[in-house]
Scaffold this active site. Structure first.
Site, PDB file in Angstrom:
ATOM      1  N   ASP B 180       0.801  -1.221   0.000  1.00 54.05           N
ATOM      2  CA  ASP B 180       0.000   0.000   0.000  1.00 54.05           C
ATOM      3  C   ASP B 180       0.837   1.277   0.000  1.00 54.05           C
ATOM      4  O   ASP B 180       0.280   2.371  -0.028  1.00 54.05           O
ATOM      5  CB  ASP B 180      -1.016   0.003   1.154  1.00 54.05           C
ATOM      6  N   GLU B 266      12.235  -3.443  12.221  1.00 55.75           N
ATOM      7  CA  GLU B 266      13.327  -3.002  11.350  1.00 55.75           C
ATOM      8  C   GLU B 266      14.637  -2.983  12.123  1.00 55.75           C
ATOM      9  O   GLU B 266      15.674  -3.443  11.632  1.00 55.75           O
ATOM     10  CB  GLU B 266      13.022  -1.614  10.797  1.00 55.75           C
TER      11      GLU B 266
END
Lengths: 294, 316
Positions: B180, B266
């Site tokens: 997205d 991350e």
């Protein structure tokens, strides 16, 4: 430079285990690495009118829209900003994109923005901007020698497949097709008779509208736009869901519509909407450097 | 050398990409796991070229390919899952990725089996694509838990497995492309020159207009973010790329489930493969936003009937 077109789809080991379930549509089969594809003198032009307005996701929306349009041959993008002046953000984006474009602007007066309708979601938006786009078209081309082409209203947050543009390209008067995610449904579509004529609308929201279709669900030939210079989107007395009707009723009747997308059985455009990003950490005065363009 | 050619010949994009794709074809012919079906498909491709002299050019370039250094391939790992807007998201992402030279798309479905929708989409996508799938265990699907972990790891595993037979060094860059987000084409130019791990700003994330690494003298010295600036690597998934060499050199580096918190995915990953000093800042010393963390609204299907009543079955 001659056109070098390579058909690379089938030559990668990626989808070896997958058999092709349907024949691949010809428009996507080949790579055309020149962006956009070279202009052709014989292909009808697609004029895409996109109203846009400043908000945090504007650049993102226009970027991914441009990335789609770069695939389409003979496309001319008419971007109309809802602002008193053309902004640098949009000007730079259009210059860099490499598309054929026209950059216009017209500001919607505050009084209109606040509501023609007491239901905020039904207030027609982008009306003045689309009308300015039509006005530009009528000024740029004369009725005596109309170009081969079609007009399409493309909002900047929708999603368009490449097939859609080839479906609409050869419209003689007004063509229509299904649109996903409108009217509270997976898709709304015109009702097509076995003879290939539009006889009604498959919608739940007010299917008795003269044209119960979304802005993204139709395209009009340039010839027709030039033939009928009075046809434009109306501002006064337009109920929610009737904006499209306000234009189309002056151009065509239901039996004159051309159904596309395999007699309106394929969905080639999605009425996606982008979430408003939460910018809570910007604080009242803004935290990030406003000179960094987002 | 090919890299320099790529930079210089931006005007002659067609020619350069023609060369590099011809070289890639040559590479594919030589890989250890090529099958007969591939070879006949390649011959079909040669037969389909439009004119005699194009065919000639192709053959010349193909034979030259042996000695030419390859343009680094960009691998984009995209986890995806079934929901109404899935096809729309994949369509517009493909419209962007299709314009990037030497990009290999790795699409990983969160599903127990390959779905028809994605299979059909991949077959018609028009760019090199690998279609994988791995289901997320139900216990990890609670709000607040990290998402797409298994899918990204599956993408990493596929890459590692594919390259384990090939001699190093393999030019390639890997990044994680959520379906997205919005990517500008410039971003791919920037990340292609990654030597180890590169970073850049991401728009509309962390509750701010953008998040970015702070750069001094070409080195990352800190993080400019609205959310938990104390993270070792305060970047979003869309804000970094890793060279293939680093991925292959650290075969155990994966996204973790146990002991990880959302927002730390991350950091936990990058900790295993690099240090802040090694990071390469891109996008003009991290001052330009070339990727946006856009999110698509959930669609309103309030008017859908409870059971299927239409006369046709249309995919959306």
């Amino acid at each position: 430079m001659e056109e070098i077109v390579l058909d690379i789809v089938s030559s990668f080991p990626s989808c070896i285990r997958q058999q092709s379930l349907v024949a691949t549509p010809k428009v996507i089969q080949n790579y055309v690495y020149s962006r956009p594809p070279p202009w052709s003198d014989t292909l009808p032009t697609i004029f895409v009118i996109t109203p846009t307005y400043t908000r945090p996701v504007q650049k993102a929306e226009l970027t991914r829209l441009a990335n789609t349009f770069l695939h389409v041959q003979n496309l001319h993008w008419v971007v109309v900003e809802d602002s008193p002046r053309r902004t640098n953000l949009v000007s730079n984006l259009l210059e860099k994109a490499g598309l054929n474009f026209t950059h216009l602007n017209v500001e919607t007066p505050k009084s209109l923005k606040l509501g023609l309708s007491w239901i905020p979601s039904h207030t027609p938006r982008g009306t003045l901007q689309r009308n300015l786009g039509l006005h530009w078209l009528r000024n740029s081309f004369s009725n005596s020698a109309p170009p081969e082409g079609v007009v399409y209203f493309a909002d900047d947050d929708n999603t368009y497949s490449l097939e859609l543009f080839e479906e609409m390209r050869y419209t003689r008067r007004v063509s229509v097709w299904p649109v996903a995610f409108v009217g509270g449904l997976r898709y709304e579509s015109p009702k097509v008779s076995p003879e290939g004529k539009v006889v009604g609308w498959k919608t739940v929201f007010d299917p008795n509208r003269p044209f119960a279709i979304d802005m993204a669900g139709f395209a009009i030939s340039i010839k027709l736009i030039l033939e009928k210079p009075q046809a434009s989107f109306k501002l006064e007395g337009v109920k929610g869901g009737y904006q499209e009707t306000s234009l189309l009723k002056d151009l065509v009747t239901m039996d004159g519509l051309e159904p596309k997308a395999a007699n309106c059985t394929k969905v080639l455009v999605w009425h996606t909407r982008t979430e408003r990003p939460t910018l809570v950490n910007e604080g009242k005065r803004g935290f990030t450097d406003p000179r960094v363009e987002v | 050398m090919a890299f320099r050619v790529y930079l210089v010949c931006l005007k002659h994009v067609r020619q350069e990409l023609y060369e590099s794709s011809a070289v890639l074809v040559q590479k594919n012919i030589n890989t250890s796991h090529s099958e007969t079906s591939q070879r006949s498909e390649r011959q079909n491709m040669v037969g389909r070229l439009q004119s005699q002299d194009q065919l000639e050019k192709f053959l010349i370039l193909r034979n030259r390919g042996e000695n030419q250094k390859l343009l680094p391939t960009i691998y984009a790992i995209t986890p995806t899952y079934s929901r109404p807007v899935q096809k729309a998201e994949l369509t517009r992402l493909a419209n962007t990725l299709r314009q990037v030279a030497r990009l290999h798309w790795i699409l990983v479905e969160d599903a127990a089996a390959r779905s028809e929708l994605v299979s059909r989409f991949v077959a018609a996508a028009g760019l090199p694509c690998t279609h994988l799938h791995v289901p997320t265990p139900r216990r990890y699907k609670r709000p607040g838990l990290p998402r797409a972990t298994e899918q990204r790891n599956a993408g990493l595993a596929w890459l590692r497995q594919r390259h384990q037979h090939l001699p190093p060094p393999q030019p390639g860059v890997l990044f994680f492309a959520d379906d997205d987000n919005t990517y500008s084409l410039e971003l791919f130019h920037e990340m292609r020159s990654t030597r180890k791990v590169s970073v850049w700003p991401v728009g509309l994330v962390g509750g701010r207009r953008y998040e970015r690494p702070l750069v001094e003298n070409g080195k990352v010295v800190g993080w400019y973010t609205g959310w938990r600036a104390d993270r070792p690597f305060a970047v979003d998934m869309a804000g970094f790329a890793v060279s293939l060499q680093v991925i292959l050199a650290h075969p155990k580096a994966v996204f973790k489930r146990r002991g990880s918190q959302p927002g730390m995915q991350e950091s936990d990953f990058l900790k295993q493969i690099t240090t802040v000093e090694e990071l390469e800042p891109k996008a003009n010393n991290c001052t330009k936003v070339l990727v946006w963390h856009t999110r698509t609204e959930k669609v309103n299907l309030a008017n859908e009937p409870k059971y299927h009543v239409d006369t046709v079955n249309i995919e959306v």
